[in-house]
Design a protein around this motif. Structure first.
Motif, short mmCIF file in Angstrom:
data_model
loop_
_atom_site.label_atom_id
_atom_site.label_comp_id
_atom_site.label_asym_id
_atom_site.label_seq_id
_atom_site.Cartn_x
_atom_site.Cartn_y
_atom_site.Cartn_z
N TYR A 34 0.70 -1.41 0.07
CA TYR A 34 0.20 -0.57 0.01
C TYR A 34 0.89 1.27 -0.26
O TYR A 34 0.80 2.22 -0.44
N MET A 35 1.79 0.81 0.73
CA MET A 35 2.52 2.09 0.33
C MET A 35 3.38 2.31 -0.13
O MET A 35 3.89 3.57 -0.73
N LEU A 36 4.11 1.43 -1.14
CA LEU A 36 4.91 1.23 -1.91
C LEU A 36 3.98 2.23 -3.20
O LEU A 36 4.66 3.12 -4.02
N GLU A 37 2.56 2.02 -2.99
CA GLU A 37 1.33 2.21 -4.08
C GLU A 37 1.36 4.29 -4.16
O GLU A 37 1.48 5.02 -4.40
N GLN A 38 1.62 4.49 -2.58
CA GLN A 38 1.56 5.80 -1.84
C GLN A 38 2.61 6.72 -2.37
O GLN A 38 1.87 7.92 -2.80
N SER A 39 3.88 6.08 -2.55
CA SER A 39 4.69 6.52 -2.74
C SER A 39 5.20 7.18 -4.18
O SER A 39 6.14 8.21 -4.90
N ARG A 40 4.18 6.80 -4.94
CA ARG A 40 4.19 6.66 -6.24
C ARG A 40 3.56 7.79 -7.18
O ARG A 40 2.53 8.57 -6.32
N PRO A 41 3.78 8.88 -7.61
CA PRO A 41 2.73 9.78 -8.42
C PRO A 41 0.99 10.14 -8.32
O PRO A 41 1.32 8.84 -8.64
N ALA A 42 0.70 10.61 -7.94
CA ALA A 42 -0.93 10.37 -7.91
C ALA A 42 -1.56 11.00 -10.04
O ALA A 42 -2.21 9.74 -9.80
N ALA A 43 -0.63 11.73 -9.75
CA ALA A 43 -0.91 12.15 -11.36
C ALA A 43 -0.23 11.57 -12.41
O ALA A 43 1.20 11.33 -11.71
N LYS A 44 -0.77 10.82 -13.25
CA LYS A 44 -0.01 9.83 -14.30
C LYS A 44 -0.23 10.24 -15.55
O LYS A 44 -0.75 11.10 -15.75
N LYS A 45 1.31 10.63 -16.03
CA LYS A 45 2.11 11.81 -17.40
C LYS A 45 1.30 10.32 -18.13
O LYS A 45 1.65 8.88 -18.46
N MET A 46 0.63 10.92 -19.80
CA MET A 46 0.04 9.88 -20.63
C MET A 46 0.46 10.88 -21.59
O MET A 46 0.68 12.30 -22.12
N SER A 47 0.64 10.24 -22.74
CA SER A 47 1.30 10.76 -24.03
C SER A 47 0.17 10.64 -25.13
O SER A 47 0.48 11.32 -26.32
N ASN A 48 -0.65 10.09 -25.61
CA ASN A 48 -1.96 9.93 -26.67
C ASN A 48 -3.30 9.75 -25.98
O ASN A 48 -3.73 8.91 -24.27
N GLU A 53 -8.09 6.84 -23.13
CA GLU A 53 -9.37 6.15 -22.85
C GLU A 53 -8.96 5.01 -22.26
O GLU A 53 -9.91 4.47 -21.71
N LYS A 54 -7.95 4.80 -22.36
CA LYS A 54 -7.57 3.27 -21.15
C LYS A 54 -8.35 3.71 -19.44
O LYS A 54 -8.73 2.96 -19.35
N PHE A 55 -7.45 4.66 -19.28
CA PHE A 55 -7.48 4.98 -18.05
C PHE A 55 -8.39 5.21 -17.64
O PHE A 55 -9.08 5.20 -16.27
N MET A 56 -9.26 6.48 -18.42
CA MET A 56 -10.44 6.59 -18.41
C MET A 56 -11.94 5.79 -18.01
O MET A 56 -12.53 5.30 -16.82
N SER A 57 -11.59 4.36 -18.34
CA SER A 57 -12.87 3.45 -18.61
C SER A 57 -12.12 2.45 -17.57
O SER A 57 -13.18 1.63 -16.88
N LYS A 58 -11.40 2.53 -16.26
CA LYS A 58 -11.20 1.39 -14.96
C LYS A 58 -11.67 2.88 -14.14
O LYS A 58 -11.64 1.89 -13.04
N ASP A 59 -11.78 4.23 -14.59
CA ASP A 59 -12.12 4.39 -13.06
C ASP A 59 -13.73 5.66 -13.19
O ASP A 59 -14.16 6.27 -14.37
#
Length: 90
Positions: A34-48, A53-59
Motif C-alpha cells: 500500500y505504501m509503495l503505491e502511495q509513494s508513486r505520483p498520483a498524477a500519471k503522464k499519458m502521451s496519446n 481512454e484506457k485509463f478513463m475506462s477503469k475509474d
C-alpha cells in the motif's frame, strides 16, 4: 515518515501532511504494498488518446489536464491536488 494511530495513517510527501482513514491490510506485506503505491505520483503522464481512454475506462471519476510543461506552476498545482484527493471516494 509514517505514523499509525488507531485506523488513521499519516505521512508526509513534498512537505504536505496527508492523513486519512486506513482500511487496508494490517500485515507487513500489505502495508508495504500500500505504501509503495502511495509513494508513486498520483498524477500519471499519458502521451496519446488511446492511453487516456484506457485509463478513463477503469475509474468512475477521471480528471485530465493538459500542460505545456511539467515545470509549470499549473502542473504543480494539478499534481498537488491529485495527491491531496488520492484517497477521496467520489
Amino acid at each position: 515518515m509514517i505514523i499509525f494511530k488507531s485506523d488513521f495513517l499519516s505521512f508526509w510527501k513534498k512537505w504536505f501532511k496527508f492523513s486519512f482513514e486506513y482500511n487496508g491490510p494490517r500485515e507487513a506485506n500489505g502495508i508495504v504494498k500500500y505504501m509503495l503505491e502511495q509513494s508513486r505520483p498520483a498524477a500519471k503522464k499519458m502521451s496519446n488518446l488511446a492511453e487516456i481512454e484506457k485509463f478513463m475506462s477503469k475509474d468512475d471519476v477521471t480528471i485530465v489536464g493538459f500542460f505545456a510543461s511539467e515545470d509549470s506552476t499549473t502542473f504543480e498545482a494539478y499534481s498537488d491536488s491529485a495527491e491531496m484527493l488520492r484517497e477521496v471516494d467520489f
